[in-house]
Design a protein around this motif. Structure first.
Motif, PDB file in Angstrom:
ATOM      1  N   TRP A  49       4.062 -23.385   2.526  1.00 21.56           N
ATOM      2  CA  TRP A  49       3.011 -24.320   2.140  1.00 21.56           C
ATOM      3  C   TRP A  49       1.730 -23.586   1.738  1.00 21.56           C
ATOM      4  O   TRP A  49       0.919 -24.102   0.966  1.00 21.56           O
ATOM      5  CB  TRP A  49       2.699 -25.273   3.300  1.00 21.56           C
ATOM      6  CG  TRP A  49       2.261 -24.581   4.557  1.00 21.56           C
ATOM      7  CD1 TRP A  49       3.039 -24.164   5.593  1.00 21.56           C
ATOM      8  CD2 TRP A  49       0.920 -24.182   4.892  1.00 21.56           C
ATOM      9  NE1 TRP A  49       2.289 -23.537   6.556  1.00 21.56           N
ATOM     10  CE2 TRP A  49       0.971 -23.536   6.154  1.00 21.56           C
ATOM     11  CE3 TRP A  49      -0.315 -24.290   4.269  1.00 21.56           C
ATOM     12  CZ2 TRP A  49      -0.136 -23.006   6.786  1.00 21.56           C
ATOM     13  CZ3 TRP A  49      -1.439 -23.772   4.889  1.00 21.56           C
ATOM     14  CH2 TRP A  49      -1.334 -23.151   6.140  1.00 21.56           C
ATOM     15  N   GLY A  50       1.537 -22.357   2.251  1.00 22.37           N
ATOM     16  CA  GLY A  50       0.346 -21.598   1.921  1.00 22.37           C
ATOM     17  C   GLY A  50       0.246 -21.280   0.438  1.00 22.37           C
ATOM     18  O   GLY A  50      -0.864 -21.187  -0.106  1.00 22.37           O
ATOM     19  N   VAL A  51       1.404 -21.092  -0.238  1.00 16.80           N
ATOM     20  CA  VAL A  51       1.389 -20.827  -1.678  1.00 16.80           C
ATOM     21  C   VAL A  51       0.818 -22.034  -2.419  1.00 16.80           C
ATOM     22  O   VAL A  51      -0.043 -21.897  -3.298  1.00 16.80           O
ATOM     23  CB  VAL A  51       2.812 -20.501  -2.183  1.00 16.80           C
ATOM     24  CG1 VAL A  51       2.822 -20.351  -3.705  1.00 16.80           C
ATOM     25  CG2 VAL A  51       3.332 -19.236  -1.518  1.00 16.80           C
ATOM     26  N   ASP A  52       1.301 -23.221  -2.064  1.00 18.03           N
ATOM     27  CA  ASP A  52       0.823 -24.437  -2.723  1.00 18.03           C
ATOM     28  C   ASP A  52      -0.648 -24.709  -2.394  1.00 18.03           C
ATOM     29  O   ASP A  52      -1.426 -25.103  -3.271  1.00 18.03           O
ATOM     30  CB  ASP A  52       1.681 -25.628  -2.297  1.00 18.03           C
ATOM     31  CG  ASP A  52       3.110 -25.512  -2.789  1.00 18.03           C
ATOM     32  OD1 ASP A  52       3.314 -25.035  -3.913  1.00 18.03           O
ATOM     33  OD2 ASP A  52       4.029 -25.899  -2.049  1.00 18.03           O
ATOM     34  N   LEU A  53      -1.027 -24.493  -1.135  1.00 13.67           N
ATOM     35  CA  LEU A  53      -2.416 -24.726  -0.751  1.00 13.67           C
ATOM     36  C   LEU A  53      -3.346 -23.754  -1.467  1.00 13.67           C
ATOM     37  O   LEU A  53      -4.416 -24.143  -1.962  1.00 13.67           O
ATOM     38  CB  LEU A  53      -2.568 -24.590   0.766  1.00 13.67           C
ATOM     39  CG  LEU A  53      -3.988 -24.777   1.309  1.00 13.67           C
ATOM     40  CD1 LEU A  53      -4.519 -26.170   0.982  1.00 13.67           C
ATOM     41  CD2 LEU A  53      -4.027 -24.522   2.819  1.00 13.67           C
ATOM     42  N   GLY A  54      -2.942 -22.483  -1.531  1.00 11.18           N
ATOM     43  CA  GLY A  54      -3.760 -21.492  -2.233  1.00 11.18           C
ATOM     44  C   GLY A  54      -3.925 -21.832  -3.700  1.00 11.18           C
ATOM     45  O   GLY A  54      -5.017 -21.686  -4.268  1.00 11.18           O
ATOM     46  N   ALA A  55      -2.835 -22.287  -4.338  1.00 15.69           N
ATOM     47  CA  ALA A  55      -2.916 -22.662  -5.756  1.00 15.69           C
ATOM     48  C   ALA A  55      -3.821 -23.870  -5.948  1.00 15.69           C
ATOM     49  O   ALA A  55      -4.568 -23.955  -6.933  1.00 15.69           O
ATOM     50  CB  ALA A  55      -1.521 -22.949  -6.296  1.00 15.69           C
ATOM     51  N   LEU A  56      -3.775 -24.816  -5.009  1.00  9.81           N
ATOM     52  CA  LEU A  56      -4.632 -26.000  -5.106  1.00  9.81           C
ATOM     53  C   LEU A  56      -6.112 -25.615  -4.982  1.00  9.81           C
ATOM     54  O   LEU A  56      -6.962 -26.100  -5.747  1.00  9.81           O
ATOM     55  CB  LEU A  56      -4.252 -26.997  -4.011  1.00  9.81           C
ATOM     56  CG  LEU A  56      -5.047 -28.307  -3.990  1.00  9.81           C
ATOM     57  CD1 LEU A  56      -4.886 -29.071  -5.297  1.00  9.81           C
ATOM     58  CD2 LEU A  56      -4.609 -29.171  -2.801  1.00  9.81           C
ATOM     59  N   ILE A  57      -6.429 -24.742  -4.040  1.00 10.29           N
ATOM     60  CA  ILE A  57      -7.815 -24.283  -3.884  1.00 10.29           C
ATOM     61  C   ILE A  57      -8.271 -23.544  -5.139  1.00 10.29           C
ATOM     62  O   ILE A  57      -9.404 -23.735  -5.622  1.00 10.29           O
ATOM     63  CB  ILE A  57      -7.936 -23.379  -2.642  1.00 10.29           C
ATOM     64  CG1 ILE A  57      -7.675 -24.199  -1.370  1.00 10.29           C
ATOM     65  CG2 ILE A  57      -9.309 -22.718  -2.586  1.00 10.29           C
ATOM     66  CD1 ILE A  57      -7.612 -23.369  -0.112  1.00 10.29           C
ATOM     67  N   LEU A  58      -7.396 -22.706  -5.687  1.00  7.79           N
ATOM     68  CA  LEU A  58      -7.736 -21.984  -6.912  1.00  7.79           C
ATOM     69  C   LEU A  58      -7.955 -22.946  -8.070  1.00  7.79           C
ATOM     70  O   LEU A  58      -8.866 -22.746  -8.890  1.00  7.79           O
ATOM     71  CB  LEU A  58      -6.626 -20.993  -7.255  1.00  7.79           C
ATOM     72  CG  LEU A  58      -6.854 -20.126  -8.501  1.00  7.79           C
ATOM     73  CD1 LEU A  58      -8.102 -19.274  -8.345  1.00  7.79           C
ATOM     74  CD2 LEU A  58      -5.642 -19.242  -8.773  1.00  7.79           C
ATOM     75  N   ALA A  59      -7.137 -24.004  -8.159  1.00  9.82           N
ATOM     76  CA  ALA A  59      -7.303 -24.989  -9.228  1.00  9.82           C
ATOM     77  C   ALA A  59      -8.673 -25.653  -9.149  1.00  9.82           C
ATOM     78  O   ALA A  59      -9.359 -25.823 -10.170  1.00  9.82           O
ATOM     79  CB  ALA A  59      -6.204 -26.042  -9.138  1.00  9.82           C
ATOM     80  N   LEU A  60      -9.106 -26.014  -7.943  1.00 13.80           N
ATOM     81  CA  LEU A  60     -10.424 -26.631  -7.774  1.00 13.80           C
ATOM     82  C   LEU A  60     -11.539 -25.651  -8.140  1.00 13.80           C
ATOM     83  O   LEU A  60     -12.529 -26.020  -8.784  1.00 13.80           O
ATOM     84  CB  LEU A  60     -10.587 -27.109  -6.330  1.00 13.80           C
ATOM     85  CG  LEU A  60      -9.623 -28.223  -5.883  1.00 13.80           C
ATOM     86  CD1 LEU A  60      -9.809 -28.518  -4.396  1.00 13.80           C
ATOM     87  CD2 LEU A  60      -9.829 -29.480  -6.710  1.00 13.80           C
TER      88      LEU A  60
END
Length: 531
Positions: free
Chosen positions: A487-498
Motif C-alpha cells: 500500500w505504501g507504493v500507492d500512497l507515495g504515488a498519491l502524495i506525489l500526485a498532489l
C-alpha cells in the motif's frame, strides 16, 4: 568568515559549471535512486499474486532433489526462497539462460508442487520494474555499453566527480554567510533569493549525505579500473584475491546440504539474523558456493536489503563471513560501511524513508541549481528586453524542464506499464515494454519543451506527471490486482500526485506574473489568457 573575493569568484565559476554539466544526469540518478530504496515493494506491487507453495521444511524433503533431477539447468545455480512474497510464485527458482553483468532478468523458472502434490515447474515472466528503476539510477537512462559495463555507469562516474567538486566549491561559497543565512528562507518579490535560500538550505543540511553518495558513485563506476591499477602497482605478479580455504566439492557423489541443515548452520554462525534466501551457485564447478542472504534492521548491511554469509554447499564450511555485521575485519568493516551508506541499508524502514527524503531533496538540488543559473545568465544573453534570454539560455531551460520532468513521467509510465501490460502479448518482453514506456515519457517531454519553450511546457508537463502519478494507485484499486503489503507504493504515488498538481498550479501563477526580463517570460501572454 572572510574569504578573498578572487577565491570566491573562482569557486563560484567552478560550482556553477560543474553543477550545470552534471545536474541533469544526476537528477535522474537521484530521483530513480530514491525509488530503489523500495525496490522489493515495487516488484511485489507490479507482480500478480503468487501461487500457494510449501514452507522451507517441505522444500527440504524431496523437492530440491526432484528439481535438480528434472531440470539440470538448475545445477548451475538455484535459489531457495524462505519468505513468501507476492512476486515469488514458487519456493525454488533458477535462471535457465546465461546471465550478463548488469542485465535485467525478465524470465525465471519457478518450481513447486501443485494441489495433487506433483512437481510443477514453468518459466514465468518476471516483472523487472525494480531492476529497471535501479538501471536508470545507475545509468541515467543512457543506452549502450562500453566493454562489459553500461556506458551510462561511466557517465555517472564522471558526473559524480563534477558533483563532488560542486559540493566542495558550494561549501566554500557559503562559508562567509553560514551563520546568518543557514535557516533563512526569504520570501517576497525577489523569487531568485527564495530559490537560492532553499537551494543552500537543502544542500548544506544534506551535505554529508551528498559527499558520501558522490564518492561511492565514483568507486562503483570505476572499481574495475581501480582494481587494475592496484594489481599493476601493488600486487604485480601476485593474485589480488585468493580462493578461501575449504572451497570445492568433497567428491563426485557428495550430497548437498539439506535446507534444514543449512538453516541450523546459519543459526550457529549468525544468531539473531533472519535468513531470506539461499543462493546455491556453481554446484558443478570447481568453486561451488552457497550465499545466504540475511536481514536485520539494526545493522549496517553489505547489500541494499541483506547481509551475506558464504558457505560451502556440500560441507557447510564458512568461506566468507566478512559481509556479516560483527564478523568483519578492519578492511571489510570499512567496505561494508561504504556500501551501507550508499544503499541506505541501515536503520530499517526509518533509514529507508530518511534516504528517500534525502534522495528527492538531491533531485530538487540539481533542478533548483539549474534554475538559478538560468536566472543569473539571462541578462548577459538577452538580445533585447523581454526576450526571455538568449538562445543558449532558452535551450538550457528547455533541457532542464524536459529532462527532469520527463524522467519523472517516464518512470511513472513504466510503473503503469508494469501493472497494466503485465499479461499482454505484444511480441515484446517486459524489459523492452518498460524501457519503451520510460523513453516515451522522457523523450516526449524533452521534445515538447524544445518545441514549446520551457515556460509553456513546465505547467503542462507538471500536470501530466500529476495525472500519471494519480493513475498509479487507481491501477491498483481498479486494475487487475492489489497487494495489501504494498500500500505504501500507492500512497507515495498519491502524495506525489498532489505535490505535482500543487507545483503545476504555482508554476502557472508564477508565469502569469513573470517579469518580462526572465527566461520564463516566453509564453506569458498565453498563460495569462488561460487564467
Amino acid at each position: 568568515m572572510k574569504i578573498p573575493s578572487e577565491i570566491l569568484r573562482v569557486y563560484k565559476t567552478l560550482h556553477t559549471w560543474t553543477g550545470i554539466v552534471s545536474g541533469l544526469v544526476l537528477f535522474i540518478g537521484f530521483f530513480a535512486g530514491a525509488l530503489t530504496l523500495f525496490k522489493q515493494p515495487l516488484d511485489r506491487w507490479a507482480s500478480p499474486p503468487a501461487l500457494a507453495w510449501q514452507s522451507a521444511a517441505a522444500v527440504d524433503d524431496l523437492l530440491v532433489p526432484e528439481v535438480l533431477a528434472a531440470h539440470p539447468a538448475a545445477r548451475a545455480g538455484y535459489t531457495v526462497h524462505l519468505r513468501r512474497q507476492e512476486h515469488i510464485p514458487g519456493p525454488i527458482s533458477w535462471q535457465a539462460g546465461p546471465e550478463g553483468r548488469g542485465e535485467i532478468e525478465t524470465e525465471r523458472w519457478y518450481a513447486g508442487r501443485n494441489a495433487q502434490g506433483q512437481l510443477q515447474a514453468a518459466p514465468l515472466a518476471q516483472s523487472p520494474l525494480g531492476e529497471l528503476v535501479d538501471l536508470l539510477h545507475r545509468t541515467a537512462g543512457i543506452p549502450g555499453r562500453l566493454g562489459d559495463e553500461h556506458l551510462g555507469v561511466y557517465v555517472m562516474g564522471v558526473a559524480a566527480v563534477l558533483y563532488f567538486l560542486a559540493l566542495v566549491s558550494g561549501l566554500v561559497l557559503y562559508l562567509p554567510t553560514l551563520v546568518k543565512d543557514f535557516l533563512a528562507l526569504r520570501r517576497g518579490k525577489n523569487r531568485k533569493r527564495f530559490w537560492l535560500d532553499a537551494h543552500n538550505l537543502v544542500g548544506l543540511a544534506s551535505l554529508p549525505f551528498h559527499l558520501v553518495i558522490s564518492l561511492t558513485v565514483i568507486v562503483f563506476a570505476f572499481h574495475d579500473e581501480f582494481y587494475d591499477a592496484l594489481g599493476a602497482a601493488v600486487y604485480r605478479a601476485q593474485p589480488m584475491f585468493t580462493p578461501p580455504a575449504g572451497m570445492g566439492r568433497p567428491g563426485p557423489e557428495a550430497p548437498l546440504l539439506s535446507v534444514s541443515r543449512v538453516l541450523e548452520r546459519v543459526q550457529q554462525e549468525a544468531p539473531g539474523f533472519e535468513p531470506l534466501r539461499l543462493e546455491f551457485m556453481g554446484l558443478d564447478s570447481p568453486r561451488p558456493m552457497l550465499r545466504v542472504a540475511l536481514v536485520d534492521g539494526q545493522h549496517r548491511l553489505h547489500g541494499p536489503e541483506a547481509a551475506y554469509l558464504v558457505l560451502n554447499p556440500y560441507t557447510g564450511r564458512v568461506l566468507n563471513d566478512s559481509m556479516l555485521p560483527g564478523r568483519e575485519n578492519a578492511w571489510s568493516a570499512w567496505v561494508n560501511t561504504f556500501f551501507a551508506v550508499h544503499f541506505g541499508s541501515f536503520g530499517g524502514d526509518t533509514g529507508r524513508w530518511l534516504y528517500l527524503a534525502l534522495g528527492l531533496g538531491g533531485a530538487f538540488l540539481f533542478y533548483s541549481g539549474n534554475l538559478l543559473w538560468l536566472e543569473s545568465r539571462r541578462r548577459r544573453q538577452n538580445s533585447s528586453r523581454g526576450s526571455g534570454g538568449g538562445l543558449a539560455v532558452q535551450r538550457m531551460a528547455a533541457a532542464t524542464v524536459g529532462s527532469c520532468l520527463g524522467a519523472m513521467l517516464g518512470i511513472g509510465l513504466a510503473l503503469l506499464a508494469a501493472k497494466l501490460l503485465h499479461a499482454s502479448d505484444w511480441g515484446l518482453d517486459l524489459q523492452t515494454r518498460y524501457l519503451a514506456a520510460y523513453y516515451l515519457g522522457w523523450g516526449g517531454c524533452l521534445l515538447h519543451a524544445f518545441l514549446r519553450g520551457a515556460s509553456r511546457a513546465a505547467p503542462v508537463q507538471l500536470s501530466v506527471c500529476a495525472l500519471v502519478a494519480l493513475a498509479i494507485p487507481l491501477s491498483s484499486w481498479l486494475g487487475p490486482w492489489a497487494h495489501g503489503s504494498t500500500w505504501g507504493v500507492d500512497l507515495g504515488a498519491l502524495i506525489l500526485a498532489l505535490a505535482l498538481a500543487w507545483a503545476a498550479r504555482l508554476t502557472r501563477r508564477r508565469l502569469a506574473g513573470a517579469d518580462p526580463d526572465t527566461v520564463w517570460a516566453r509564453g506569458v501572454a498565453q498563460v495569462q489568457r488561460l487564467n
